[in-house]
Design a protein around this motif. Structure first.
Motif, short mmCIF file in Angstrom:
data_model
loop_
_atom_site.label_atom_id
_atom_site.label_comp_id
_atom_site.label_asym_id
_atom_site.label_seq_id
_atom_site.Cartn_x
_atom_site.Cartn_y
_atom_site.Cartn_z
N ALA A 22 109.57 -17.16 -28.09
CA ALA A 22 108.49 -17.57 -28.99
C ALA A 22 107.94 -18.94 -28.62
O ALA A 22 106.75 -19.22 -28.84
CB ALA A 22 109.00 -17.57 -30.43
N ARG A 23 108.79 -19.81 -28.05
CA ARG A 23 108.36 -21.17 -27.71
C ARG A 23 107.61 -21.24 -26.38
O ARG A 23 106.85 -22.18 -26.13
CB ARG A 23 109.58 -22.09 -27.62
N LEU A 24 107.82 -20.27 -25.51
CA LEU A 24 107.25 -20.35 -24.17
C LEU A 24 105.74 -20.57 -24.13
O LEU A 24 105.26 -21.47 -23.43
CB LEU A 24 107.63 -19.10 -23.36
N PRO A 25 104.93 -19.77 -24.84
CA PRO A 25 103.48 -19.97 -24.71
C PRO A 25 103.00 -21.31 -25.24
O PRO A 25 101.95 -21.81 -24.81
CB PRO A 25 102.91 -18.80 -25.53
N SER A 37 109.30 -6.36 -27.50
CA SER A 37 108.97 -4.96 -27.76
C SER A 37 109.98 -4.24 -28.65
O SER A 37 109.61 -3.68 -29.68
CB SER A 37 108.81 -4.22 -26.42
N VAL A 38 111.25 -4.25 -28.24
CA VAL A 38 112.23 -3.43 -28.97
C VAL A 38 113.56 -4.16 -29.05
O VAL A 38 114.03 -4.75 -28.07
CB VAL A 38 112.39 -2.04 -28.32
N LEU A 39 114.17 -4.11 -30.23
CA LEU A 39 115.47 -4.72 -30.48
C LEU A 39 116.49 -3.60 -30.62
O LEU A 39 116.27 -2.64 -31.37
CB LEU A 39 115.42 -5.57 -31.75
N VAL A 40 117.61 -3.72 -29.92
CA VAL A 40 118.58 -2.63 -29.84
C VAL A 40 119.90 -3.03 -30.51
O VAL A 40 120.40 -4.14 -30.32
CB VAL A 40 118.86 -2.26 -28.36
N GLY A 41 120.44 -2.12 -31.29
CA GLY A 41 121.73 -2.33 -31.94
C GLY A 41 122.21 -1.03 -32.55
O GLY A 41 121.66 0.04 -32.30
N ARG A 53 112.61 -10.79 -38.53
CA ARG A 53 112.83 -12.23 -38.42
C ARG A 53 112.56 -12.74 -37.01
O ARG A 53 112.06 -13.85 -36.82
CB ARG A 53 114.26 -12.58 -38.82
N LEU A 54 112.92 -11.95 -36.02
CA LEU A 54 112.87 -12.41 -34.63
C LEU A 54 111.60 -11.99 -33.90
O LEU A 54 111.43 -12.32 -32.73
CB LEU A 54 114.09 -11.89 -33.87
N GLY A 55 110.72 -11.26 -34.58
CA GLY A 55 109.42 -10.97 -34.01
C GLY A 55 109.36 -9.81 -33.05
O GLY A 55 108.55 -9.82 -32.10
N PHE A 56 110.19 -8.77 -33.27
CA PHE A 56 110.16 -7.58 -32.42
C PHE A 56 109.31 -6.48 -33.05
O PHE A 56 109.29 -6.31 -34.26
CB PHE A 56 111.58 -7.08 -32.16
#
Length: 394
Positions: A22-25, A37-41, A53-56
């Motif tokens: 999130a900070r990179l740009p 794109s996708v969060l896996v768990g 919360r994490l923007g996925f």
């Protein structure tokens, strides 16, 4: 170019890397565009909350369906799930970024490196040794490469924490050999071994470390399961019958280790790590003594590097926050310090640039080969403890 990223894991490291992306740009506009794109768990409910919360954009409980459907795959899960998803992604031609230690065992680490070699240089495989990207460590690397410390004689590395001092601190996967591989040795020692290799070692499989003599110790043999009556941190749902009261599980990994190391160069070193060092929250410290000077660094003061330059006037404390210091020109004016989270921004910047083909050398370090090199040293330390004698690292 926009890179779609799939991430396995959404707790400690998942938060750290999502924050970095999130900070990179904002601070590194020349970094590739990233789509979380996708969060896996495994837990759909917890995954949905974490994704928000994490923007996925989406979630998945099946990593096999993700590894060949994204541009980059981050494996940030517990150690025992490092090998299979990472290997599958590499076989699909998907670049992989994997948390450290590379694997619970040396054999699995070797399998991962073989998959990386077969995938080729066009498919980067990074290992998450984020402390290489502390500006003060980069500054130290420059001093050593310039020969300002002369011939290195002594290296000392320690990583001290105190989160398990309380014998009633709850059991977790980090206390289980099958899930973690080892305890403080792999969790903390892998970072120290990698920094030693980075600063004063070499690029061979043992990183210039010839042999080791190690000792491992477990101080508390069992711990309460979180939510049981004996746990220091009871769960809100402890009375729902899912956890037996007073349930305890064995601790099957080390709580602390120490090791002597002998370098091929003739230098000598000591390494140690502990989760039982009261008063130390996250004290990762390195000292290097050479024929012309010395330096020392602690992660608990990560903007500072202490340097002795060939005289007896004592150490000079350098605040590594000037614009010409590594990465610092992207952040704040001199003296406005950086923190732990920024190491992940730097790390992600370099890795994602390698994936996008924007690095001049085309490679990312530390890679899976570096992860394997650290694993060889860790395995030798463990073998030395079992045999009670010095062990060669190859």
């Amino acid at each position: 170019m926009t890179l779609s990223v799939g991430v396995l894991g959404y707790r400690f490291m998942g938060k750290a890397h999502a924050n970095a992306m999130a900070r990179l740009p904002m601070f590194f506009p020349d970094a590739p565009d990233v789509e979380r794109s996708v969060l896996v768990g495994r837990d759909e409910g917890a995954l949905s909350d974490a994704a928000d919360r994490l923007g996925f954009d989406s979630i998945s409980t099946d990593w096999e369906a993700v590894v060949d459907d994204v541009d980059v795959f981050y494996n940030l899960g517990p150690n025992h799930v490092h090998a299979e998803p990472s290997i599958a992604a590499l076989e699909a031609g998907t670049p992989v970024f994997c948390e450290k230690p590379l694997a619970p065992t040396l054999e699995e680490a070797e399998r991962m490196v073989e998959a990386s070699r077969e995938a080729g240089d066009d498919v980067p495989a990074g290992c998450a040794f984020n402390y290489r990207f502390v500006p003060a460590i980069r500054y130290a690397k420059g001093l050593l490469e310039a020969g300002e410390l002369g011939e290195v004689h002594h290296v000392r590395g320690r990583y001290l924490q105190d989160w398990l001092v309380d014998p009633d601190a709850p059991w977790s996967w980090r206390n289980d050999e099958q899930l973690a591989g080892s305890g403080a040795l792999g969790d903390l020692g892998s970072h120290t071994v990698d920094l030693v290799r980075f600063l004063v070692g070499s690029d061979d499989l043992a990183g210039g470390i010839d042999r080791v003599s190690g000792q491992l110790r477990t101080f508390v043999e069992e711990r309460p399961v979180e939510g049981s009556e004996g746990s220091a941190e009871p769960r809100e749902d402890e009375d729902d019958g899912s956890v037996e009261r007073d349930e305890r599980r064995p601790v099957t990994v080390d709580d602390a280790y120490s090791a002597q190391i002998a370098f091929e160069s003739g230098a000598m070193g000591t390494l140690e790590a502990s989760r039982f060092a009261a008063g130390h929250k996250n004290d990762h410290a390195i000292e290097i003594h050479g024929s012309e000077g010395s330096l020392r660094f602690s992660l608990e003061r990560l903007n500072e590097l202490e340097v002795l330059r060939g005289d007896d006037r004592g150490y000079e404390t350098i605040l590594v926050t000037d614009e010409d210091d590594p990465y610092v020109d992207r952040w704040w004016p001199p003296g406005h310090v950086l923190g732990w989270e920024h190491t992940f921004v730097h790390e992600n910047y370099e890795f994602l640039r390698a994936v996008a083909g924007d690095r001049e050398d085309g490679r990312f370090r530390p890679n899976f080969e570096d992860g394997l090199a650290a694993q060889r040293v860790l395995a030798a330390i463990e073998e030395s403890d079992e045999r009670g004698e010095w062990v060669e690292t190859e």
